[in-house]
Design an enzyme around this catalytic site. Structure first.
Site, PDB file in Angstrom:
ATOM      1  N   GLY A 109       0.995  -1.345  -0.287  1.00 31.04           N
ATOM      2  CA  GLY A 109       0.169   0.168   0.254  1.00 31.04           C
ATOM      3  C   GLY A 109       1.139   1.485  -0.282  1.00 31.04           C
ATOM      4  CG  HIS A 111      -0.352   3.606   3.695  1.00 22.83           C
ATOM      5  ND1 HIS A 111      -0.224   3.449   2.511  1.00 22.83           N
ATOM      6  CD2 HIS A 111      -1.403   4.485   4.327  1.00 22.83           C
ATOM      7  CE1 HIS A 111      -1.649   4.833   1.826  1.00 22.83           C
ATOM      8  NE2 HIS A 111      -1.988   5.353   3.125  1.00 22.83           N
ATOM      9  CB  CYS A 173      -5.462   4.004   7.595  1.00 20.49           C
ATOM     10  SG  CYS A 173      -5.186   5.316   5.453  1.00 20.49           S
ATOM     11  N   GLY A 180       2.194  -4.660   4.000  1.00 19.62           N
ATOM     12  CA  GLY A 180       3.145  -3.643   4.939  1.00 19.62           C
ATOM     13  C   GLY A 180       2.456  -4.407   6.079  1.00 19.62           C
ATOM     14  CE1 TYR A 187      -4.908   1.596  16.469  1.00 17.02           C
ATOM     15  CE2 TYR A 187      -2.347   1.756  16.087  1.00 17.02           C
ATOM     16  CZ  TYR A 187      -3.548   2.273  16.200  1.00 17.02           C
ATOM     17  OH  TYR A 187      -3.454   3.549  15.995  1.00 17.02           O
ATOM     18  CB  ILE A 238       3.978 -11.496   2.731  1.00 20.21           C
ATOM     19  CG1 ILE A 238       4.743 -11.188   3.355  1.00 20.21           C
ATOM     20  CG2 ILE A 238       2.656 -12.636   2.980  1.00 20.21           C
ATOM     21  CD1 ILE A 238       5.012 -12.309   4.299  1.00 20.21           C
ATOM     22  CE1 TYR A 473       0.589   4.127  13.403  1.00 19.35           C
ATOM     23  CE2 TYR A 473       1.148   4.050  15.676  1.00 19.35           C
ATOM     24  CZ  TYR A 473      -0.288   4.437  13.760  1.00 19.35           C
ATOM     25  OH  TYR A 473      -1.393   4.567  14.090  1.00 19.35           O
TER      26      TYR A 473
HETATM   27  C1  LIG Z   1      -3.241   7.304   7.269  1.00 21.47           C
HETATM   28  C2  LIG Z   1      -2.135   6.489   8.213  1.00 21.47           C
HETATM   29  C3  LIG Z   1      -2.529   5.478   9.278  1.00 21.47           C
HETATM   30  C4  LIG Z   1      -2.054   3.696   9.653  1.00 21.47           C
HETATM   31  N1  LIG Z   1      -3.087   3.346  10.242  1.00 21.47           N
HETATM   32  C5  LIG Z   1      -2.661   2.278  10.834  1.00 21.47           C
HETATM   33  C6  LIG Z   1      -3.699   1.599  11.808  1.00 21.47           C
HETATM   34  O1  LIG Z   1      -5.104   2.331  11.623  1.00 21.47           O
HETATM   35  N2  LIG Z   1      -2.691   0.149  12.533  1.00 21.47           N
HETATM   36  C7  LIG Z   1      -1.793   0.705  12.596  1.00 21.47           C
HETATM   37  O2  LIG Z   1      -1.441  -0.638  12.449  1.00 21.47           O
HETATM   38  N3  LIG Z   1      -1.066   0.714  11.094  1.00 21.47           N
HETATM   39  C8  LIG Z   1      -1.223   1.949  10.430  1.00 21.47           C
HETATM   40  N4  LIG Z   1      -0.233   2.732   9.929  1.00 21.47           N
HETATM   41  C9  LIG Z   1       0.476   2.001   9.716  1.00 21.47           C
HETATM   42  C10 LIG Z   1       0.367   1.292   8.217  1.00 21.47           C
HETATM   43  O3  LIG Z   1       0.077  -0.256   8.743  1.00 21.47           O
HETATM   44  C11 LIG Z   1       2.877   0.488   8.553  1.00 21.47           C
HETATM   45  O4  LIG Z   1       3.130   1.695   7.373  1.00 21.47           O
HETATM   46  C12 LIG Z   1       1.813  -0.330   7.047  1.00 21.47           C
HETATM   47  O5  LIG Z   1       4.020  -0.809   6.745  1.00 21.47           O
HETATM   48  C13 LIG Z   1       1.662  -0.334   6.398  1.00 21.47           C
HETATM   49  O6  LIG Z   1       1.744  -1.021   4.408  1.00 21.47           O
HETATM   50  P1  LIG Z   1       1.838  -0.740   3.348  1.00 21.47           P
HETATM   51  O7  LIG Z   1       1.559  -2.507   2.888  1.00 21.47           O
HETATM   52  O8  LIG Z   1       0.710   0.718   2.390  1.00 21.47           O
HETATM   53  O9  LIG Z   1       3.220  -0.084   3.078  1.00 21.47           O
HETATM   54  P2  LIG Z   1       4.433   0.206   2.634  1.00 21.47           P
HETATM   55  O10 LIG Z   1       4.946   1.405   2.080  1.00 21.47           O
HETATM   56  O11 LIG Z   1       3.631  -1.356   1.212  1.00 21.47           O
HETATM   57  O12 LIG Z   1       5.060  -0.936   3.217  1.00 21.47           O
HETATM   58  C14 LIG Z   1       5.682  -1.448   4.272  1.00 21.47           C
HETATM   59  C15 LIG Z   1       6.681  -2.388   4.575  1.00 21.47           C
HETATM   60  O13 LIG Z   1       6.278  -3.519   5.079  1.00 21.47           O
HETATM   61  C16 LIG Z   1       7.064  -4.221   3.268  1.00 21.47           C
HETATM   62  N5  LIG Z   1       5.917  -4.594   2.771  1.00 21.47           N
HETATM   63  C17 LIG Z   1       5.219  -4.819   1.688  1.00 21.47           C
HETATM   64  N6  LIG Z   1       4.169  -5.110   1.367  1.00 21.47           N
HETATM   65  C18 LIG Z   1       5.199  -6.226   1.616  1.00 21.47           C
HETATM   66  C19 LIG Z   1       4.379  -7.637   1.025  1.00 21.47           C
HETATM   67  N7  LIG Z   1       3.656  -8.040   0.185  1.00 21.47           N
HETATM   68  N8  LIG Z   1       5.779  -8.370   1.547  1.00 21.47           N
HETATM   69  C20 LIG Z   1       6.954  -8.722   2.471  1.00 21.47           C
HETATM   70  N9  LIG Z   1       7.390  -7.547   3.026  1.00 21.47           N
HETATM   71  C21 LIG Z   1       5.841  -5.888   2.375  1.00 21.47           C
HETATM   72  C22 LIG Z   1       7.540  -2.493   2.666  1.00 21.47           C
HETATM   73  O14 LIG Z   1       8.933  -3.447   2.069  1.00 21.47           O
HETATM   74  C23 LIG Z   1       8.183  -1.857   3.572  1.00 21.47           C
HETATM   75  O15 LIG Z   1       8.987  -2.862   4.535  1.00 21.47           O
HETATM   76  C24 LIG Z   1      -0.961   3.856   9.070  1.00 21.47           C
HETATM   77  C25 LIG Z   1      -0.413   4.087   8.322  1.00 21.47           C
HETATM   78  C26 LIG Z   1      -0.920   5.878   7.841  1.00 21.47           C
HETATM   79  C27 LIG Z   1       0.153   6.225   6.680  1.00 21.47           C
END
Ligand SMILES: Cc1cc2nc3c(=O)[nH]c(=O)nc-3n(C[C@H](O)[C@H](O)[C@H](O)COP(=O)(O)OP(=O)(O)OC[C@H]3O[C@@H](n4cnc5c(N)ncnc54)[C@H](O)[C@@H]3O)c2cc1C
Ligand SMILES: *[C@@H]1O[C@H](CO)[C@@H](O)[C@H](O)[C@H]1NC(C)=O
Ligand SMILES: *[C@@H]1O[C@H](CO)[C@@H](O)[C@H](O)[C@H]1NC(C)=O
Ligand SMILES: *[C@@H]1O[C@H](CO)[C@@H](O)[C@H](O)[C@H]1NC(C)=O
Ligand SMILES: *[C@@H]1O[C@H](CO)[C@@H](O)[C@H](O)[C@H]1NC(C)=O
Ligand SMILES: *[C@@H]1O[C@H](CO)[C@@H](O)[C@H](O)[C@H]1NC(C)=O
Length: 528
Positions: A109, A111, A173, A180, A187, A238, A473
């Site tokens: 995503g 994030h 969100c 990720g 949580y 993953i 975070y």
């Molecule tokens: C606006 C906002 C709200 C949020 N709210 C919450 C919340 O309510 N609860 C909570 O727990 N967290 C929350 N977060 C934090 C969020 O869970 C983390 O930032 C999470 O890592 C994002 O996952 P992503 O796949 O979107 O991010 P990405 O940036 O794609 O990945 C994050 C990390 O995981 C790795 N990764 C991604 N996909 C994979 C995969 N398929 N296999 C292996 N590694 C992978 C990436 O390389 C990177 O290290 C929030 C973040 C933001 C910006």
């Protein structure tokens, strides 16, 4: 335990040891791209590859960047983006990148607070997972297979269009990615009832550094343990998670009551700290202070929103809070009884009644610049500290704090059950999140500095030795390696904050599954 002590000693003895990578003088991106094509004959990959020569390279890059701080002209850009459409594309990307000495950044995503899924200071490609996003909800056994590229909003929508009496505990969100989010713990507002996302994952599929696809059975319990909170990007890619759905009532109650300093917010937050963690598991009551203008002359105050979700009816929660927390003055008219999926729409800050399709909305580029930092609180903050926090927030202005109560199920799960160690003994955890729109580096420097000042100010009143941190975070201030150089000593600093005593087992799993540290980033788990 015995193993842990031995390993700890071993870690100490190799603390000075570190691993570096020499980057090939000319990076063989063409060789990498040819390798992809050769490897992927069964599922043609050409349509999934973007290089800077493709007109839509920039827009595909921006599609999953959440933090504008990592989308400036000086941010390092990938040599290519592989928008995998099939598992075989993931395997090809891993094997060809390994063969040609390229670093891979895995993005779901996008994030990540510090942009680690799409930046690096050595030549790299992005393995983008957003096309691998299907969701298969199976009500017969109350599970769902969710691919990594799915967003939480898509997961909630898929569940909510099939049932009103099951849900899944994950974040607030909707645009956060399952890849990720879940690998970092996850949580949300049902954590006091059901724990984290990772406490409700029953199977997973991962692509290893050898290009193999493993599920829970073939990966074994150690690796399955590690990816449920240890961060995916240290261990492999993953592909999907199998979630255990959890029962919810057909109607849940949500509310949002806001009080300013002038209306008694300080006393309310002071009391909230000890009341909220002791409430029944069905009730989650967040406190969210933010800065607010009082008048047009620039006078400001702090307004604290007490935002709640109760897995039950409004009469019951009004009676409960009027007994335990009468100062809040919750009334029936503050409450909305909605379906669980509609509650996820509410928590994403949409007005009650917004159609659930909003869960599927996705931005096309990042909106704000931000800096986040987090803390775990074991003791109530004294009133004068709460007042100092308000003062600092008013100075920063563009900041809010999310205070999330612990207790309930979170206190029952042992620290070592998953890599996420922050369980019993916490009253609440807080996110300090400042955000701004102005792209000048001076503005960025100012808000980053002020957010760090707030964090420093809180030092005496939060968890210590280590000062705990939440990997989802992500915060590079708490110790970070370079992309070309992993120091074990530095990894131990952030590793203890994120994982406490679970770090040793994570290192052991990493050493077994990826001994040459192919899957790495600034805060990854190092192999021995
Ligand atoms: C606006 C906002 C709200 C949020 N709210 C919450 C919340 O309510 N609860 C909570 O727990 N967290 C929350 N977060 C934090 C969020 O869970 C983390 O930032 C999470 O890592 C994002 O996952 P992503 O796949 O979107 O991010 P990405 O940036 O794609 O990945 C994050 C990390 O995981 C790795 N990764 C991604 N996909 C994979 C995969 N398929 N296999 C292996 N590694 C992978 C990436 O390389 C990177 O290290 C929030 C973040 C933001 C910006
Ligand atoms: C890593 O890269 C930085 C510059 O980005 C450089 O200063 C440093 O020497 C490199 N380290 C190693 C071990 O190559
Ligand atoms: C990018 O350009 C190359 C070369 O023209 C082409 O083969 C490829 O299909 C393009 N990628 C996409 C996603 O269209
Ligand atoms: C990838 O292709 C295989 C075989 O053609 C197919 O079974 C599988 O469902 C595909 N995966 C995705 C994510 O589309
Ligand atoms: C608002 O600001 C004005 C001018 O700075 C000041 O005189 C006044 O006392 C302030 N009011 C409050 C309620 O703080
Ligand atoms: C709660 O109210 C505050 C103040 O009006 C608002 O900023 C916030 O978005 C609301 N949150 C939810 C989840 O409704």
């Amino acid at each position: 335990m015995k193993f842990r002590n031995t390993l700890a000693l071993f870690i100490l003895s190799v603390l000075s040891f570190s691993v570096s990578w020499t980057t090939a003088k000319t990076v063989d991106i063409d060789g990498f791209l040819q390798c992809l094509t050769k490897y992927s004959h069964a599922h043609p990959i050409q349509e999934a590859i973007y290089t800077p020569q493709n007109a839509s390279f920039q827009s595909v890059l921006l599609l999953h960047i959440n933090n504008r701080r990592y989308s400036t002209s000086t941010t390092p850009k990938p040599l290519a983006i592989i928008t995998a459409k099939n598992e075989s594309h993931v395997q090809a990307t891993v094997l060809c990148a390994k063969h040609h000495g390229l670093q891979v950044k895995i993005r779901s995503g996008g994030h990540d607070f510090e942009g680690l899924s799409y930046t690096s200071d050595i030549p790299f490609v992005i393995l983008d997972m957003f096309n691998i996003n299907s969701i298969d909800v199976n009500l017969a056994d109350k599970t769902a297979w969710v691919h990594s590229g799915a967003t939480l909003g898509e997961v909630y929508y898929a569940i909510g269009t099939k049932t009103n009496v099951y849900g899944f505990p994950a974040g607030l969100c909707p645009t956060v990615g399952a890849g990720g989010h879940i690998s970092g713990g996850g949580y949300g507002v049902m954590m006091r009832k059901y724990g984290l996302s990772v406490d409700n994952v029953v199977d997973a599929k991962i692509v290893t550094v050898k290009g193999q696809i493993l599920d829970r059975k073939s990966m074994g319990e150690d690796l399955f343990w590690a990816i449920r909170g240890g961060g995916g990007a240290s261990f492999g890619v993953i592909l999907s998670w199998k979630l255990q759905l959890v029962p919810v009532p057909a109607k849940v109650t949500v509310f949002n009551v806001t009080k300013t300093i002038e209306e008694g917010a300080t006393d309310l937050v002071y009391k909230w700290q000890t009341v909220a963690p002791e409430l029944p598991k069905d009730l989650f009551l967040r406190a969210m202070p933010q800065v607010k203008n009082i008048d047009t002359k620039g006078n400001k105050t702090v307004a604290v929103s007490f935002i709640g979700q109760f897995l039950g009816q409004s009469d019951e929660v009004v009676a409960l809070l009027n007994e335990r927390f009468p100062e809040l003055g919750l009334q029936r008219t503050d409450c909305h009884e909605v379906r669980w999926v509609e509650a996820t729409v509410f928590w994403a800050e949409n007005p009650v009644g917004t159609p659930i399709d909003v869960l599927l909305d996705k931005p096309t580029e990042p909106a704000t610049f931000y800096k986040g930092k987090a803390d775990y609180m074991k003791e109530p903050l004294p009133k004068y500290v709460i007042e100092a926090l308000w003062k600092k927030m008013i100075e920063i202005e563009n900041i809010w704090v999310d205070m999330n109560p612990y207790g309930g199920r979170m206190s029952e799960i042992p620290e070592s059950a998953t890599p996420y160690p922050h369980r019993a003994g916490n009253l609440f955890f807080a996110l300090y999140y400042s955000s701004w729109y102005d792209e000048g580096t001076e503005t960025t420097d100012k808000y980053v500095r002020l957010t760090r000042e707030l964090y420093d100010m809180m030092t005496p009143y939060v968890s210590k030795s280590p000062r705990e941190a939440f990997q989802n975070y992500r915060d590079l201030d708490i110790g970070a390696n370079q992309d070309n150089h992993t120091s074990f000593e530095v990894a131990t600093i952030y590793g203890r904050k994120y994982f406490k005593g679970n770090l040793a087992r994570l290192i052991r799993v990493k050493t077994a599954i990826d001994p040459h540290n192919f899957f790495r980033h600034k805060q990854s788990i190092p192999p021995l």
